[in-house]
Design a protein around this motif. Structure first.
Motif, PDB file in Angstrom:
ATOM      1  N   PHE A 137      -8.716  -0.170  -9.447  1.00  0.00           N
ATOM      2  CA  PHE A 137      -8.420  -1.130  -8.386  1.00  0.00           C
ATOM      3  C   PHE A 137      -8.316  -2.492  -9.061  1.00  0.00           C
ATOM      4  CE2 PHE A 137      -8.758  -1.640  -3.661  1.00  0.00           C
ATOM      5  CZ  PHE A 137      -8.493  -2.991  -3.610  1.00  0.00           C
ATOM      6  N   ARG A 167       1.719   2.071 -10.232  1.00  0.00           N
ATOM      7  CA  ARG A 167       1.131   1.498  -9.012  1.00  0.00           C
ATOM      8  C   ARG A 167       1.350   2.510  -7.882  1.00  0.00           C
ATOM      9  NH1 ARG A 167      -0.295  -3.535 -10.541  1.00  0.00           N
ATOM     10  NH2 ARG A 167       1.052  -4.712 -11.975  1.00  0.00           N
ATOM     11  N   THR A 202      -3.490   4.150  -1.950  1.00  0.00           N
ATOM     12  CA  THR A 202      -4.744   3.397  -1.940  1.00  0.00           C
ATOM     13  C   THR A 202      -5.502   3.612  -0.645  1.00  0.00           C
ATOM     14  OG1 THR A 202      -3.755   1.708  -3.365  1.00  0.00           O
ATOM     15  CG2 THR A 202      -5.733   1.078  -2.149  1.00  0.00           C
ATOM     16  N   THR A 223      -7.878   5.800 -12.841  1.00  0.00           N
ATOM     17  CA  THR A 223      -7.557   5.229 -11.538  1.00  0.00           C
ATOM     18  C   THR A 223      -8.338   3.943 -11.365  1.00  0.00           C
ATOM     19  OG1 THR A 223      -7.102   7.410 -10.592  1.00  0.00           O
ATOM     20  CG2 THR A 223      -7.605   5.635  -9.051  1.00  0.00           C
ATOM     21  N   MET A 251      -3.830  -0.141  -5.718  1.00  0.00           N
ATOM     22  CA  MET A 251      -4.388   0.628  -6.827  1.00  0.00           C
ATOM     23  C   MET A 251      -3.351   1.190  -7.807  1.00  0.00           C
ATOM     24  SD  MET A 251      -7.616   2.532  -4.947  1.00  0.00           S
ATOM     25  CE  MET A 251      -8.147   3.375  -6.442  1.00  0.00           C
ATOM     26  N   THR A 279      -9.635   3.974   0.173  1.00  0.00           N
ATOM     27  CA  THR A 279     -10.378   3.064   1.043  1.00  0.00           C
ATOM     28  C   THR A 279     -11.028   3.818   2.195  1.00  0.00           C
ATOM     29  OG1 THR A 279      -8.908   1.221   0.503  1.00  0.00           O
ATOM     30  CG2 THR A 279     -10.187   1.038   2.533  1.00  0.00           C
ATOM     31  N   ALA A 337       0.789  -1.167   0.000  1.00  0.00           N
ATOM     32  CA  ALA A 337       0.000   0.000   0.000  1.00  0.00           C
ATOM     33  C   ALA A 337       0.813   1.203   0.000  1.00  0.00           C
ATOM     34  CB  ALA A 337      -0.792   0.010   1.231  1.00  0.00           C
TER      35      ALA A 337
END
Length: 404
Positions: A248, A111, A116, A246, A288, A120, A14
């Protein structure tokens, strides 16, 4: 597990935050001792903290970025800084592919690791706005089997104050990831690595950047909505924010064009190409992908709370000290450093920084294709520091690395 991958968990997986996390990338890091800011061509005032991006300042930025690129041995980097009425600076340097020598370009996808986390947590806070969850609900209400689950709240998970061990620091996880980096991981597997370790401290006792927190919040979102996390983030965050590129990912897919990524977080310890590694191990904490226009847009949306009710954004921006520095703090899936607000991200092969300076309505985005530390620091931090010493010398982005 090595310090960097631990941060990665937040970063790699992450990536993110301050250094704080390696995060599996992560990226957060504590504030380093203040140092003299670099001289700037244009003066700045306390009420006007961002310089005019003149050709002379652009030349300073070129020189500073090239210096970090060479000193940190970064293959390639994309930099964008701008502020209303001050102009903009958008450049790419170095190479996107060391084998072919193809130059880095400003239109690549990367990446984004722990960036990310900002998506979330925004999705979670939207559920708060809709009355579907409460920030002070215990995680045990939604996910069974969590140590201290009856006392750890969603707020403490989002604010990195749960006391839960980060799965990315588990030696067996590190071995599994680096031995078979293209394999998928499930959220339940990731929690298994974390929960074999005792809790580190009582809920809300202190700050500790843990990617485990975000895996749990991702499961909360799925349970409450009945949808896959990626779909919720796309429909409720990405689309309303006006982001076009963007995503996921559900596996190792990677939209083109993208640079090749290089890491030394490998089973051999040697530098390898990690472009095709499966980021599922980062999931809600770091899986993401995005591009420059979207990250520039997102930096503002995130910091100003465009998608949230004002009261909820105010809760998000209640920054708690992460390193005993008055200039650095962590809120709910977001941090502040030197007045800049946003997040960083790091996972094997890639790092990003996307920040917003409210006083100047300025944005800064840095994207690079390595996560290999330079003298113990994230290379993305070195770029952010060099850039802000020039464009906002009273507001320097200055994170310090986390100790092993």
């Amino acid at each position: 597990m090595r310090k960097r991958l631990r941060r990665a968990a937040a970063g790699a997986a992450a990536a993110g935050l301050v250094v704080l996390p390696l995060g599996t990338g992560t990226g957060y890091a504590a504030h380093a001792p203040a140092r003299p800011a670099a001289p700037v061509t244009a003066p700045v005032r306390a009420d006007d903290p961002f310089v005019q991006l003149t050709p002379a300042v652009a030349k300073q930025l070129d020189d500073a970025v090239r210096r970090v690129l060479a000193d940190a041995k970064v293959p390639g980097v994309v930099v964008a800084v701008s502020a209303p009425g001050k102009g903009e600076y958008v450049r790419s340097f170095g190479v996107a592919d060391k084998a072919s020598g193809a130059p880095m370009a400003t239109d690549v996808n990367v990446r984004i690791g722990s960036q990310t986390k900002t998506f979330t947590v925004t999705a979670l806070l939207e559920l708060v706005d809709r009355g579907k969850v409460g920030l002070d609900d215990p995680i045990g209400k939604y996910v069974k089997g969590v140590p201290n689950g009856d006392r750890i709240t969603l707020r403490e998970l989002a604010g990195m104050r749960s006391g839960l061990f980060s799965y990315t620091e588990d030696p067996d996880f590190y071995k599994a990831l680096t031995t078979h980096p293209t394999r998928p991981f499930t959220p339940q597997e990731l929690l298994g690595y974390a929960f074999r370790h005792p809790v580190m401290f009582e809920p809300n006792a202190k700050f500790f950047y843990s990617n485990t927190n975000l895996i749990l919040l991702g499961l909360v979102i799925e349970k409450v909505t009945g949808q896959k996390l990626g779909d919720v983030i796309h429909d409720n965050v990405v689309v309303p924010a006006g982001l076009k590129h963007t995503v996921f990912p559900t596996g190792a897919e990677f939209p083109t064009p993208h640079p090749q990524g290089y890491t030394n977080q490998t089973a051999s310890g040697k530098v390898e190409n990690s472009t095709a590694w499966n980021p599922s191990w980062g999931w809600a904490a770091g899986a993401m992908i995005s591009d420059l226009p979207d990250l520039r847009r997102w930096a503002k949306v995130l910091a100003t709370g465009e998608l949230l009710k004002p009261a909820t954004q105010a809760e998000r921006l209640k920054f708690e000290s992460a390193d005993n520095s008055p200039d650095t703090g962590y809120g709910l899936g977001i941090f502040t450093d030197g007045g800049w607000i946003g997040h960083n991200g790091s996972l094997p092969g890639y790092e990003v920084v996307a920040m917003y300076l409210p006083q100047a309505k300025a944005t800064m985005v840095v994207m690079l294709n390595t996560d290999i530390a330079a003298e113990g620091e994230e290379p993305s931090t070195l770029f952010g520091r060099a850039i802000t010493q020039i464009v906002s010398p009273e507001h320097v982005y200055w994170l310090k690395p986390v100790q092993p």
